[in-house]
Write a protein that holds these residues in place. Structure first.
Motif, PDB file in Angstrom:
ATOM      1  N   CYS A  10      51.308  66.485  52.644  1.00 27.22           N
ATOM      2  CA  CYS A  10      52.508  66.918  53.506  1.00 27.22           C
ATOM      3  C   CYS A  10      52.826  65.878  54.484  1.00 27.22           C
ATOM      4  O   CYS A  10      53.277  64.689  54.206  1.00 27.22           O
ATOM      5  CB  CYS A  10      52.519  68.118  53.973  1.00 27.22           C
ATOM      6  SG  CYS A  10      53.956  68.744  55.049  1.00 27.22           S
ATOM      7  N   ASP A  11      52.690  66.060  55.960  1.00 25.95           N
ATOM      8  CA  ASP A  11      52.962  65.194  56.661  1.00 25.95           C
ATOM      9  C   ASP A  11      51.897  64.440  57.471  1.00 25.95           C
ATOM     10  O   ASP A  11      51.911  63.760  58.295  1.00 25.95           O
ATOM     11  CB  ASP A  11      54.005  65.456  57.808  1.00 25.95           C
ATOM     12  CG  ASP A  11      53.542  66.877  58.369  1.00 25.95           C
ATOM     13  OD1 ASP A  11      52.437  67.339  58.040  1.00 25.95           O
ATOM     14  OD2 ASP A  11      53.961  67.430  59.409  1.00 25.95           O
ATOM     15  N   ALA A  30      46.604  60.161  60.290  1.00 28.15           N
ATOM     16  CA  ALA A  30      47.710  59.801  60.695  1.00 28.15           C
ATOM     17  C   ALA A  30      48.747  60.949  60.606  1.00 28.15           C
ATOM     18  O   ALA A  30      48.603  61.616  59.731  1.00 28.15           O
ATOM     19  CB  ALA A  30      48.302  58.465  60.319  1.00 28.15           C
ATOM     20  N   THR A  31      49.614  61.188  61.433  1.00 28.16           N
ATOM     21  CA  THR A  31      50.492  62.177  61.166  1.00 28.16           C
ATOM     22  C   THR A  31      51.976  61.695  61.332  1.00 28.16           C
ATOM     23  O   THR A  31      52.052  61.143  62.560  1.00 28.16           O
ATOM     24  CB  THR A  31      50.426  63.583  61.918  1.00 28.16           C
ATOM     25  OG1 THR A  31      51.319  64.524  61.805  1.00 28.16           O
ATOM     26  CG2 THR A  31      50.167  63.403  63.677  1.00 28.16           C
ATOM     27  N   SER A  32      52.899  62.419  60.807  1.00 29.25           N
ATOM     28  CA  SER A  32      54.226  61.771  60.982  1.00 29.25           C
ATOM     29  C   SER A  32      54.941  63.299  61.876  1.00 29.25           C
ATOM     30  O   SER A  32      56.161  63.188  61.886  1.00 29.25           O
ATOM     31  CB  SER A  32      55.101  61.617  59.686  1.00 29.25           C
ATOM     32  OG  SER A  32      54.735  62.416  58.826  1.00 29.25           O
ATOM     33  N   ARG A  33      54.119  63.953  62.416  1.00 24.62           N
ATOM     34  CA  ARG A  33      54.944  65.307  62.708  1.00 24.62           C
ATOM     35  C   ARG A  33      55.907  65.202  63.768  1.00 24.62           C
ATOM     36  O   ARG A  33      56.712  65.799  63.805  1.00 24.62           O
ATOM     37  CB  ARG A  33      53.721  66.040  63.632  1.00 24.62           C
ATOM     38  CG  ARG A  33      53.996  67.235  64.218  1.00 24.62           C
ATOM     39  CD  ARG A  33      53.007  68.105  64.825  1.00 24.62           C
ATOM     40  NE  ARG A  33      53.491  69.268  65.245  1.00 24.62           N
ATOM     41  CZ  ARG A  33      52.771  70.601  65.640  1.00 24.62           C
ATOM     42  NH1 ARG A  33      51.377  70.610  65.333  1.00 24.62           N
ATOM     43  NH2 ARG A  33      53.375  71.426  66.071  1.00 24.62           N
ATOM     44  N   LYS A  50      56.194  57.518  55.657  1.00 27.46           N
ATOM     45  CA  LYS A  50      55.039  57.426  56.364  1.00 27.46           C
ATOM     46  C   LYS A  50      53.844  57.335  55.623  1.00 27.46           C
ATOM     47  O   LYS A  50      52.785  56.767  56.198  1.00 27.46           O
ATOM     48  CB  LYS A  50      55.078  58.591  57.702  1.00 27.46           C
ATOM     49  CG  LYS A  50      56.174  58.309  58.705  1.00 27.46           C
ATOM     50  CD  LYS A  50      55.560  57.300  59.667  1.00 27.46           C
ATOM     51  CE  LYS A  50      56.724  56.648  60.489  1.00 27.46           C
ATOM     52  NZ  LYS A  50      56.304  55.484  61.168  1.00 27.46           N
ATOM     53  N   GLN A  51      53.568  58.215  54.672  1.00 29.46           N
ATOM     54  CA  GLN A  51      52.307  58.160  53.922  1.00 29.46           C
ATOM     55  C   GLN A  51      52.099  56.617  53.416  1.00 29.46           C
ATOM     56  O   GLN A  51      50.898  56.136  53.636  1.00 29.46           O
ATOM     57  CB  GLN A  51      52.256  59.131  52.681  1.00 29.46           C
ATOM     58  CG  GLN A  51      52.611  60.364  53.025  1.00 29.46           C
ATOM     59  CD  GLN A  51      51.319  61.126  53.446  1.00 29.46           C
ATOM     60  OE1 GLN A  51      50.304  60.467  53.777  1.00 29.46           O
ATOM     61  NE2 GLN A  51      51.479  62.373  53.730  1.00 29.46           N
ATOM     62  N   SER A  87      55.053  62.544  48.940  1.00 32.34           N
ATOM     63  CA  SER A  87      53.588  62.396  49.652  1.00 32.34           C
ATOM     64  C   SER A  87      52.519  62.247  48.914  1.00 32.34           C
ATOM     65  O   SER A  87      51.346  61.318  49.003  1.00 32.34           O
ATOM     66  CB  SER A  87      53.391  63.500  50.792  1.00 32.34           C
ATOM     67  OG  SER A  87      54.425  63.390  51.652  1.00 32.34           O
ATOM     68  N   LEU A  88      52.243  63.463  47.902  1.00 35.29           N
ATOM     69  CA  LEU A  88      51.112  63.395  46.797  1.00 35.29           C
ATOM     70  C   LEU A  88      50.887  62.133  46.181  1.00 35.29           C
ATOM     71  O   LEU A  88      49.683  61.874  46.017  1.00 35.29           O
ATOM     72  CB  LEU A  88      51.359  64.700  45.912  1.00 35.29           C
ATOM     73  CG  LEU A  88      51.470  66.015  46.541  1.00 35.29           C
ATOM     74  CD1 LEU A  88      51.747  67.112  45.555  1.00 35.29           C
ATOM     75  CD2 LEU A  88      49.705  66.344  46.759  1.00 35.29           C
ATOM     76  N   ILE A  89      52.115  61.604  45.704  1.00 37.90           N
ATOM     77  CA  ILE A  89      51.984  60.487  44.924  1.00 37.90           C
ATOM     78  C   ILE A  89      51.116  59.155  45.563  1.00 37.90           C
ATOM     79  O   ILE A  89      50.399  58.707  45.030  1.00 37.90           O
ATOM     80  CB  ILE A  89      53.312  59.854  44.537  1.00 37.90           C
ATOM     81  CG1 ILE A  89      53.738  60.784  43.237  1.00 37.90           C
ATOM     82  CG2 ILE A  89      53.196  58.744  43.922  1.00 37.90           C
ATOM     83  CD1 ILE A  89      55.229  60.553  42.727  1.00 37.90           C
TER      84      ILE A  89
END
Ligand code: KG4
Ligand code: ZN
Length: 348
Positions: A10-11, A30-33, A50-51, A87-89
């Motif tokens: 996810c993020d 790291a997070t894009s929250r 962001k990933q 995101s998963l990819i």
């Protein structure tokens, strides 16, 4: 066996190195929250970009922190789903490249199964939490089957019978909103938080003076014979109360939280009794909820059933539990057969 795990469903962009499924050598995230707080929800395209930015530095940090060279890694594990496809990819392709370059096996992991394996991790902090509150991770690797697992996250509410590693039977789940989603939507409705408001709503509820508690919300499906849940009506009921009645926010938050916890505890205990479970394991972001943790423990304790609850830091998304799930399941696949699958259920 040292596994480097990657989690990008996810993020959050997360990587961790874990030895033999229980010993954490490193964890990086790291997070894009913050970006999603601005929009009041995840924009998948933004999360995926962001990933891409974070994946290499996060993996490098996890390897540095573990003080390992790439030749010391015995396998790579990666979350393949459920989650956001973009995101998963990013995680899946990074994991494939590393496994190919290092010539080590690649282990695909279901994110929801991963949440359950947070119970297998022994960290110093988990032990400290247990000592302080008596509601932390008490079991580490000493899991006794059969287990009833309750996975409660932002996207899922699943009750699962686990007869052993890799032997899972889906008993039921939410028919509409997940428990975390209901917390988040209600937090927004009450003006507590615009994005992921579960822990903020719970903090608000803790301020409630119970003697001023003057109304009741429904407990959806609490007495039904099945193991399914439904939380969307509860959120609508909160909306009606907010529009038509005048209660302090902390009172509404408290009644909402109590209603969700009542249903989760009652149905989990019912499943544990029916299937002769020796343990109940909680997992997912909502397992960080303090009333859920303590009430599940008390209810199960009265029946002599042990409860495993991950330390709070391990309830929400991270790569540590992905490494643990990979170690205990070793679901090896040829590298070119590992693909991102956003629609996986818990038993896939
Ligand atoms: O497992 P997770 O990190 O992400 C998903 O895989 O969805 O779960 C996030 C969810 C969010 O809905 C968040 O509001 C909720 O877990 N959450 C909580 C608490 N902490 C996080 N809900 C209730 N009480 C909490 N203390
Ligand atoms: Zn999750």
């Amino acid at each position: 066996m040292k596994i480097l795990a990657i989690e990008t469903s996810c993020d959050e962009t997360a990587a961790a190195v874990v030895e033999d499924g229980v010993k954490v050598l490193s964890s990086s995230m790291a997070t894009s929250r913050k970006l999603h707080e601005k929009t009041g929800g995840v924009v998948p395209e933004v999360a995926a970009r962001k990933q891409v930015e974070s994946i290499v530095p996060v993996i490098e940090e996890a390897l540095d922190e573990a003080k390992l060279k790439d030749k010391d890694i015995d396998a790579v594990a990666v979350t393949v789903g459920p989650g956001l496809i973009g995101s998963l990819i990013v995680g899946v392709e990074a994991a494939k490249s590393l496994a190919l370059a290092w010539n080590v096996p690649l282990i695909p992991v279901n994110h929801l199964v991963g949440h359950i394996y947070a119970n297998f991790i022994q960290t110093k902090r988990a032990k400290k939490e247990l000592k302080q509150n008596n509601v932390g991770a008490e079991v580490g690797s000493e899991i006794e089957f059969p287990v009833i697992a309750l996975v409660v996250s932002g996207g899922h509410t699943d009750l699962v019978l686990m007869r052993g590693h890799g032997d899972l039977e889906y008993l039921g789940g939410t028919l509409d909103d997940a428990a975390g989603e209901a917390f988040d939507k209600t937090a927004r409705l009450l003006g507590i938080a615009d994005y992921l408001g579960g822990s903020e709503l719970s903090a608000k509820a803790a301020l409630c003076d119970k003697s001023t508690h003057s109304f009741e919300l429904p407990r959806p499906k609490i007495n039904d014979d099945d193991f399914d849940f439904s939380f969307s009506g509860l959120k609508t009921a909160v909306k009606r109360v907010v529009e038509n009645e005048n209660h302090p926010t902390e009172v509404v938050a408290h009644e909402f939280e109590t209603a969700v916890v009542d249903v989760l505890v009652k149905k989990t205990i019912k499943a544990a009794k029916k299937h002769g479970a020796r343990m109940i394991l909680l997992g997912g972001g909502v397992a960080a909820n303090k009333p859920l943790r303590s009430r599940m423990k008390n209810a199960a304790g009265r029946l002599g059933i042990k409860v495993g609850i991950p330390s709070i830091e391990l309830c929400t998304d991270n790569a540590i539990y992905i490494a643990s799930a990979a170690f205990f399941n070793k679901n090896l696949k040829p590298i070119d057969e590992v693909v991102a699958d956003p629609s996986l259920g818990i038993t896939d």
